[in-house]
Design a protein around this motif. Structure first.
Motif, PDB file in Angstrom:
ATOM      1  N   PHE A  24      -6.701  18.257  54.251  1.00  0.00           N
ATOM      2  CA  PHE A  24      -6.199  18.608  52.925  1.00  0.00           C
ATOM      3  C   PHE A  24      -7.311  19.208  52.075  1.00  0.00           C
ATOM      4  O   PHE A  24      -8.438  18.714  52.062  1.00  0.00           O
ATOM      5  N   ILE A  25      -7.002  20.287  51.341  1.00  0.00           N
ATOM      6  CA  ILE A  25      -7.976  20.927  50.450  1.00  0.00           C
ATOM      7  C   ILE A  25      -7.629  20.661  48.990  1.00  0.00           C
ATOM      8  O   ILE A  25      -8.443  20.148  48.226  1.00  0.00           O
ATOM      9  N   GLY A  26      -6.412  21.004  48.580  1.00  0.00           N
ATOM     10  CA  GLY A  26      -6.052  20.798  47.190  1.00  0.00           C
ATOM     11  C   GLY A  26      -4.702  21.384  46.846  1.00  0.00           C
ATOM     12  O   GLY A  26      -4.045  22.028  47.666  1.00  0.00           O
ATOM     13  N   GLN A  27      -4.291  21.152  45.625  1.00  0.00           N
ATOM     14  CA  GLN A  27      -3.003  21.603  45.099  1.00  0.00           C
ATOM     15  C   GLN A  27      -3.236  22.806  44.196  1.00  0.00           C
ATOM     16  O   GLN A  27      -4.202  22.847  43.429  1.00  0.00           O
ATOM     17  N   ASP A  28      -2.355  23.787  44.278  1.00  0.00           N
ATOM     18  CA  ASP A  28      -2.468  24.940  43.405  1.00  0.00           C
ATOM     19  C   ASP A  28      -2.175  24.517  41.962  1.00  0.00           C
ATOM     20  O   ASP A  28      -1.212  23.789  41.699  1.00  0.00           O
ATOM     21  N   SER A  29      -2.991  24.995  41.041  1.00  0.00           N
ATOM     22  CA  SER A  29      -2.856  24.565  39.654  1.00  0.00           C
ATOM     23  C   SER A  29      -1.763  25.311  38.908  1.00  0.00           C
ATOM     24  O   SER A  29      -1.318  24.862  37.849  1.00  0.00           O
TER      25      SER A  29
END
Length: 732
Positions: free
Chosen positions: A143-148
């Motif tokens: 997992f890298i991250g969620q789009d803001s």
């Protein structure tokens, strides 16, 4: 970077209670299916969704409903895995409504063409929206991250220690109303469920016998041989469709300057079962015709006027004087004042807009149109971009017609891929999802009902069940090799090779390639021999370069470049020079010859002309070598940049990235030396390690593997260690 890097927070969300419910099937079948839906969509569409569930169960699939308030893709996947383990052979899923979108990175080798630089382009553009996150449980992701901004989008990296090839455990599809559309999405989804349920009752009793295939402008180099030869395959794929003249229509953009109007007529024929678009595309456009070039004086004059009028208006908008510009153009092009009389006429610009619009099939064209083909395939870039606020495939699904499933791509796609591989299985009662699972790519998706299927030609052969329940049973599949239908034989080869863990069947597959008269079976055998990556594969490629089926010749030419064995050069040179009518094959050979050693290529050219009696052979030979000399000069420039320590790192990496499409086999020792050199910047070494992972069929593959494994035993920076690990997994 538009990311909310909340790794720990999101993972805690993923494993918190999300009000998930798994509703068990009502009836028991041989295999299972799951509808995955968010709670809001479930509540708003419940009656229609249950009608669809009942129709799927009536067709033999035990159907689960997995519903929840989904926060992350991991959360959804966790519930799918639960059902996968408890169900009686889960064969497929459909993701309904607001299901999070996984945006995949570090996996461009699993696409057919997407090669955007992930270091320099923003995450939303350089990631691949892919439901392989949900349906291929072999793959491992970090997992890298969620789009803001697009908070329903989540970024993941394919782990370096993950398997590096696709092998979905089950098929999947999306039923997603576009976020940017007006109207009540729940009403639209309910209407679709009712349509899918009603249509399912009809088509499962109907054979696949009414089909339209269309090739758009600039597709496969506009090669007529490529287009014509596909009918060889279509006759094998769809044997029931060639009894009557109107049952199979094989259309081409050349048939009309505004072919989209004919296509709209075909799309509204109630009897059409399958519509295949082979074209270029954008998220909300299908490219139908080429821009007009002018085959009459009046048309050429209009094109000249349009070009000069646009140029003049652009300069006027920038503050230049219109009369002065006119005078300059009059003197430069020997025009008269009368040439500009239509410059400000609304009728001229209206006609120009109409002509330009005729090139594309757009949402405006499809608005209010009922499309009746049950299945629509978009062999085009971006037409299946379900992650966007608007995507073209949705216009085919959410209307009052009969279209219940579409196949499309979320990113650009290679036009030289085998777009109709195993498509004929739809003639034998196989579900669309089952077919799509067999040809999986990272960017390729189904939208709509993946359980749709037609009545089989052979009623006592249950391929839809056998594909699921007889995997790994080579003895069973071997018995079907004599069934007189090409796609059943191709499926048989696929199942035998899938089960061949000891890699002992290469000679058997090669013999079938040599002996079968079925074009599509030969093509399947060629592709499967690529898995063995041995002398049998090279022999098939050598034969395939001159095959009577253009697609086999085209793929063999490409494989020849990927292998790099000079033994293939005589066949390549002969096809390149003698086979000019196969434009796309010639284009590929022209691209792959520089992958071989220059002296070997020149020797093969000399030998060809020694054995031929061609008019002006000597002059032609000189010109052929001139063309190649320019290409080999570019090869030297690229490799000089790679080795040049004085160049900026970014320039060296840009040159290294060229190796992804151009495996220069004779430079492999140089590449390995650069990779091992501790003085080389780490980013350059990482880029080289990644590039060597594309040498999958290279005759230097073993040498590359040995070099990478040896390097792994030394002290390395973490990022280089991980990239080498991934490259090794790609090459073994």
């Amino acid at each position: 970077m538009r990311l909310v890097l909340l790794y720990l927070a999101l993972w805690s969300f993923a494993f918190a209670s999300a009000h998930t419910v798994i509703e068990p099937p009502v009836s028991q079948g041989l295999t299972s299916f799951a509808i995955v839906v968010d709670n809001s969509t479930y509540e708003a569409t419940r009656m229609a969704l249950l009608k669809y569930r009942d129709a799927v169960e009536a067709d033999g699939l035990s159907t689960y409903i997995i519903r929840g308030d989904w926060n992350t893709p991991d959360e959804v996947k966790l519930e799918i895995i639960k059902v996968y383990h408890q169900a009686v052979h889960l064969e497929g899923i459909v993701l309904v409504g607001d299901i999070p979108v996984a945006m995949i990175r570090n996996a461009q080798h699993l696409t057919t063409a997407f090669k955007m630089n992930e270091e320099t382009f923003p995450f939303p553009q350089s990631s691949v929206p892919s439901d392989r996150f949900y349906d291929d449980l072999h793959l491992k992701f970090d997992f890298i991250g969620q789009d803001s901004v697009r908070t329903n989008h989540f970024y993941y990296k394919l782990s370096e220690d993950s398997p590096q090839c696709l092998n979905p455990n089950f098929y999947s599809a999306r039923i997603k109303y576009p976020d940017g559309w007006k109207g009540d999405k729940y009403v639209a989804l309910s209407d679709f469920f009712i349509k899918a349920a009603d249509t399912k009752k009809q088509i499962s009793k109907d054979p696949l016998d009414n089909i339209v295939a269309f090739n758009g402008g600039a597709y496969n180099s506009d090669c007529l041989i490529a287009w014509m030869d596909e009918e060889k395959a279509y006759r094998e794929n769809f044997p029931l469709a060639f009894y009557k003249g109107q049952n199979f229509k094989h259309l081409n953009f050349r048939m009309d300057k505004a072919m989209k109007h004919s296509l709209l007529d075909e799309l509204q024929r109630p009897d059409i079962d399958l519509f295949m678009f082979h074209e270029h595309g954008l998220p909300t456009k299908q490219v139908i015709n080429n821009e007009r070039t002018g085959d009459k004086f009046e048309e050429r004059l209009r094109l000249v006027k349009t070009y000069l009028y646009h140029s003049l208006q652009k300069m006027v908008a920038a503050g230049k004087n219109e009369d002065s510009l006119k005078q300059i153009l009059i003197e430069k092009y020997h025009l008269t004042d009368a040439f500009f009389k239509e410059l400000h006429l609304d009728s001229f610009w209206k006609n120009d807009s109409i002509i330009s619009a005729d090139v594309y099939l757009t949402p405006e064209d499809l608005s209010g149109v009922a499309t009746y083909p049950k299945i629509v395939l978009f062999n085009a870039c971006y037409n299946g971009s379900f992650q966007d606020d608007d995507y073209l495939a949705a216009y085919y699904l959410f209307n009052r017609g009969n279209t219940v499933v579409a196949q499309g791509n979320t990113r650009n796609v290679l036009q030289d891929r085998w777009t109709i591989e195993l498509i004929g299985l739809l003639s034998h009662g196989v579900r669309v999802g089952q077919y799509n699972r067999l040809i999986a790519t990272l960017e390729g998706h189904l939208m709509g009902d993946p359980t749709a299927r037609f009545a089989p030609i052979i009623t006592d052969l249950k391929l839809d069940a056998d594909i699921e329940l007889k995997q790994g049973q080579s003895d069973y599949w071997s018995k079907l090799i004599s069934v007189p239908y090409a796609d059943i034989q191709s499926l048989t080869l696929r199942m035998i090779v899938d089960a061949d863990s000891l890699c002992t069947n290469a000679n058997e597959i090669l013999n079938i390639f040599k002996s079968t008269s079925w074009n599509t079976v030969r093509m399947e055998a060629l592709k499967l021999l690529g898995r063995y990556n041995n002398a049998c594969f090279t022999e098939a490629v050598h034969m395939g370069i001159g095959d009577s089926y253009e697609l086999i010749a085209r793929h063999s030419a490409n494989y020849a470049g990927e292998i790099g064995d000079p033994v293939l050069l005589p066949a390549l040179i002969r096809e390149w020079i003698d086979g000019g009518e196969r434009q796309r094959v010639g284009y590929i050979i022209n691209s792959v010859l520089p992958l071989f050693p220059q002296n070997e290529v020149e020797c093969a050219i000399d030998e060809f002309y020694r054995q031929t009696e061609r008019t002006n052979a000597l002059e032609e030979q000189i010109q052929v070598k001139k063309i190649l000399n320019r290409k080999f000069a570019m090869v030297e420039q690229i490799n000089a940049k790679i080795k040049n320590e004085k160049l900026p790192v970014t320039e060296r990496i840009a040159a290294i990235r060229m190796l992804r499409n151009n495996p220069y086999h004779c430079y492999v020792l140089d590449y390995l030396d650069l990779l091992a050199c501790k003085e080389t910047p780490v980013k350059v070494r990482v880029a080289m390690a990644e590039a060597l992972g594309w040498f999958v069929h290279s005759q230097e593959r073993i040498r590359i593997l040995e070099g990478c494994r040896k390097l792994l035993q030394t002290d390395l920076p973490d990022e280089l260690y991980l990239e080498l690990q991934q490259t090794i997994k790609r090459l073994i």
